[in-house]
Scaffold this motif. Structure first.
Motif, short mmCIF file in Angstrom:
data_model
loop_
_atom_site.label_atom_id
_atom_site.label_comp_id
_atom_site.label_asym_id
_atom_site.label_seq_id
_atom_site.Cartn_x
_atom_site.Cartn_y
_atom_site.Cartn_z
N THR A 182 -76.56 30.36 38.97
CA THR A 182 -74.87 30.47 38.13
C THR A 182 -74.76 29.17 37.31
OG1 THR A 182 -74.18 31.15 40.42
CG2 THR A 182 -72.11 30.19 38.93
N ALA A 183 -75.56 28.33 36.84
CA ALA A 183 -75.07 27.09 36.33
C ALA A 183 -75.35 28.20 34.50
CB ALA A 183 -75.75 25.77 36.38
N PHE A 184 -76.02 28.69 34.70
CA PHE A 184 -76.89 29.39 33.18
C PHE A 184 -75.79 29.89 33.16
CE2 PHE A 184 -80.77 27.75 34.48
CZ PHE A 184 -81.26 26.12 33.74
N ASP A 185 -75.77 30.59 34.13
CA ASP A 185 -74.84 32.04 33.90
C ASP A 185 -73.13 31.56 33.30
OD1 ASP A 185 -76.69 34.08 33.49
OD2 ASP A 185 -75.95 34.84 35.82
N ASP A 186 -72.51 30.80 33.74
CA ASP A 186 -71.27 29.98 33.11
C ASP A 186 -71.47 29.10 32.57
OD1 ASP A 186 -70.48 30.55 36.31
OD2 ASP A 186 -70.48 28.32 36.71
N LYS A 187 -72.55 28.89 31.76
CA LYS A 187 -72.37 27.81 30.67
C LYS A 187 -72.69 29.04 29.18
CE LYS A 187 -73.27 24.77 27.52
NZ LYS A 187 -72.31 23.72 27.77
N ALA A 229 -67.40 32.74 25.05
CA ALA A 229 -66.32 32.98 25.08
C ALA A 229 -65.58 31.99 23.64
CB ALA A 229 -65.18 32.34 26.53
N GLN A 230 -66.41 31.19 23.72
CA GLN A 230 -66.09 30.10 22.64
C GLN A 230 -66.22 30.83 21.39
OE1 GLN A 230 -68.23 26.12 20.91
NE2 GLN A 230 -67.28 25.35 22.03
N ASN A 231 -67.03 31.81 20.91
CA ASN A 231 -67.89 32.55 20.10
C ASN A 231 -66.26 33.58 19.35
OD1 ASN A 231 -69.74 30.89 19.83
ND2 ASN A 231 -71.51 32.90 19.96
N LYS A 232 -65.83 34.16 20.72
CA LYS A 232 -64.36 34.94 20.27
C LYS A 232 -63.71 34.68 19.81
CE LYS A 232 -62.82 39.00 23.38
NZ LYS A 232 -62.75 39.44 24.54
N THR A 233 -63.31 33.38 20.39
CA THR A 233 -62.39 32.59 19.72
C THR A 233 -62.60 31.86 18.25
OG1 THR A 233 -61.40 31.72 22.18
CG2 THR A 233 -61.01 30.71 20.75
N LEU A 268 -67.21 27.65 10.96
CA LEU A 268 -66.81 28.88 12.25
C LEU A 268 -68.29 29.18 12.64
CD1 LEU A 268 -63.03 29.91 11.64
CD2 LEU A 268 -63.55 28.02 13.00
N PHE A 269 -68.76 30.68 10.88
CA PHE A 269 -69.87 30.96 11.81
C PHE A 269 -70.72 30.09 12.11
CE2 PHE A 269 -67.03 34.05 9.79
CZ PHE A 269 -67.19 35.15 10.30
N HIS A 270 -71.23 28.94 11.57
CA HIS A 270 -72.46 28.09 11.81
C HIS A 270 -72.34 27.82 13.38
CE1 HIS A 270 -73.60 26.09 7.84
NE2 HIS A 270 -73.35 27.97 7.29
N LYS A 271 -70.91 27.44 13.48
CA LYS A 271 -70.80 26.97 15.23
C LYS A 271 -71.13 28.11 16.24
CE LYS A 271 -70.16 25.06 19.29
NZ LYS A 271 -70.52 24.03 19.43
N ILE A 272 -70.68 29.90 15.08
CA ILE A 272 -71.43 30.71 16.11
C ILE A 272 -72.45 31.35 16.47
CG2 ILE A 272 -71.40 33.13 15.91
CD1 ILE A 272 -68.50 33.40 15.24
#
Length: 417
Positions: free
Chosen positions: A180-185, A191-195, A376-380
């Motif tokens: 679960t720790a892997f999947d949560d990360k 979610a961060q990428n979507k933002t 932003l794209f570099h972070k993605i």
């Protein structure tokens, strides 16, 4: 080793293979509170009501509800008498692409049709069953129990008899906590990428749609200094390439890299060669079937060839993100839909792409725009790289943890961070 059957000491032979002797193998109907399979009828579609989920709506361990339809409250209530879904239930596709699995970790509000329902009752049991069913052991057993010739399916009886390996509860909790720790990360990074993507799209719309300069020229999307159509065909070469069809791309992500083509000379059919600073989109269907090659190395890009279901645009360093966000936009999809042709399957051709006219901001505006959106794209890209590493590590650990080959005390949770 045992002299009789060569089974290592501390292990037992089961229908699923070797497992630690402390683990038990029990049937799914004894592990779960209840196992059902949803309605077998075909309730009528309604404009309002509740969603009906079928096997085709379970993809990549998620529910894809875009193609699901509403049914009446009366039908919804009737179906739920047989197979009401709850939080911490497991869904499994039973027909067509059999074996897709989904864990319901939120309270659901839909009914199911021809979908396997494993009612687990609590979080630990649900997560244990989920990870087992998606593991290689679980998936191989599902494939071994399929029926049907034209269309494969698995019966409710087979689901109930499904053998489940069950370690002591403490180990069950520890293993599911690790996975679960892997999947949560991974979900956090997604979610961060979507933002970040939404932020870039909002900036693009404000600058180039809502406040576009009236004095800007309009130029061809497929033939201008901003972007040019990439021609089909490959130069002669020898070696193996990863072949990508449009079906291998979902939500601007490559989801399948298992199809390889080996060439000893120039291919007889036209394929598309991605290059650095190129943008690709499916000529048919959804705008989300899009790919961007920008921060990749030349060697990484040249590992792929794309089917002729894609159209490619070569951009410049300055125009790259501008073109990408235009191709990704709702406005482009509407333009593309209006240009579609073809009696059997709608297709936009190169002439159609050349006829799409887009605003041409001056270089100063493009440079300012790039200074804002490029980070932003570099972070993605950095997040995507981390997601890939996390998935590879999780997928390596999964079969070992679920079979007892790797015991929990041998693994450090710090590896997830």
């Amino acid at each position: 080793m045992s002299a009789d059957n060569n089974v290592p000491k501390g292990w037992v032979e089961t229908t699923l293979g070797l497992f630690p002797e402390q683990w038990k193998i029990i049937t799914a109907e004894n592990f779960c509170i209840k196992i059902a399979d949803g309605t077998h009828n075909s309730p009528k579609k309604t404009k309002e009501g509740k969603l009906l989920i079928t096997s085709k709506n379970i993809k990549n361990s998620k529910l894809e509800t875009s193609s699901a339809y509403n049914i009446s409250i009366e039908d919804f209530t009737e179906i739920n008498k047989r197979s009401k879904v709850d939080k911490w239930d497991i869904l499994l596709s039973m027909i067509g692409t059999v074996g897709e699995v989904c864990l319901l970790n939120n309270k659901p509000d839909f009914a199911i049709k021809n979908v396997g329902l494993f009612k687990c009752g609590d979080e630990t049991k649900a997560k244990w069953l989920f990870y087992f069913l998606i593991s290689k052991i679980g998936q191989n057993y599902i494939l071994s129990r399929l029926s049907g010739t034209t269309q494969k399916y698995i019966t409710l009886g087979e689901l109930r008899k499904f053998p489940i390996p069950v370690p002591p509860l403490q180990e069950q909790v520890a293993i599911t906590k690790i996975l679960t720790a892997f999947d949560d990360k991974i979900e956090l990074l997604q979610a961060q990428n979507k933002t970040l993507e939404t932020t870039a799209q909002t900036i693009f719309k404000e600058w180039f749609v809502e406040e576009a300069g009236e004095d800007w020229d309009r130029v061809s999307l497929g033939n201008s200094e901003l972007s040019k159509i990439i021609g089909s065909g490959l130069t002669e070469f020898r070696g193996e390439k990863i072949y990508l069809a449009t079906a291998d791309v979902q939500n601007e992500k490559i989801v399948n890299t298992e199809t390889f083509i080996t060439f000893n000379k120039r291919p007889s059919r036209a394929n598309m060669q991605p290059v650095l600073n190129s943008v690709w989109f499916a000529k048919k269907g959804s705008v989300r079937k899009v790919l961007m090659f920008d921060l990749n190395s030349k060697e990484e890009v040249e590992k792929y060839i794309l089917s002729t279901g894609f159209s490619g645009l070569k951009t410049t360093n300055l125009s790259h993100y501008y073109i990408w966000l235009f191709v990704f936009s709702k406005e482009f999809q509407e333009i593309k839909d209006n240009l579609l042709s073809g009696s059997v399957q709608a297709d936009i051709n190169n002439d159609g792409i050349k006829n799409i006219m887009i605003p041409k901001p001056d270089n100063n505006i493009l440079e300012k725009f790039n200074n804002i959106v490029e980070p932003l794209f570099h972070k993605i890209q950095k997040n995507n790289s981390q997601i890939q590493t996390l998935k590879q590590t999780r997928d390596t650990l999964l079969p070992k943890l679920m079979s007892g080959q790797l015991r929990v005390d041998e693994f450090k949770e710090s590896a997830v961070c």
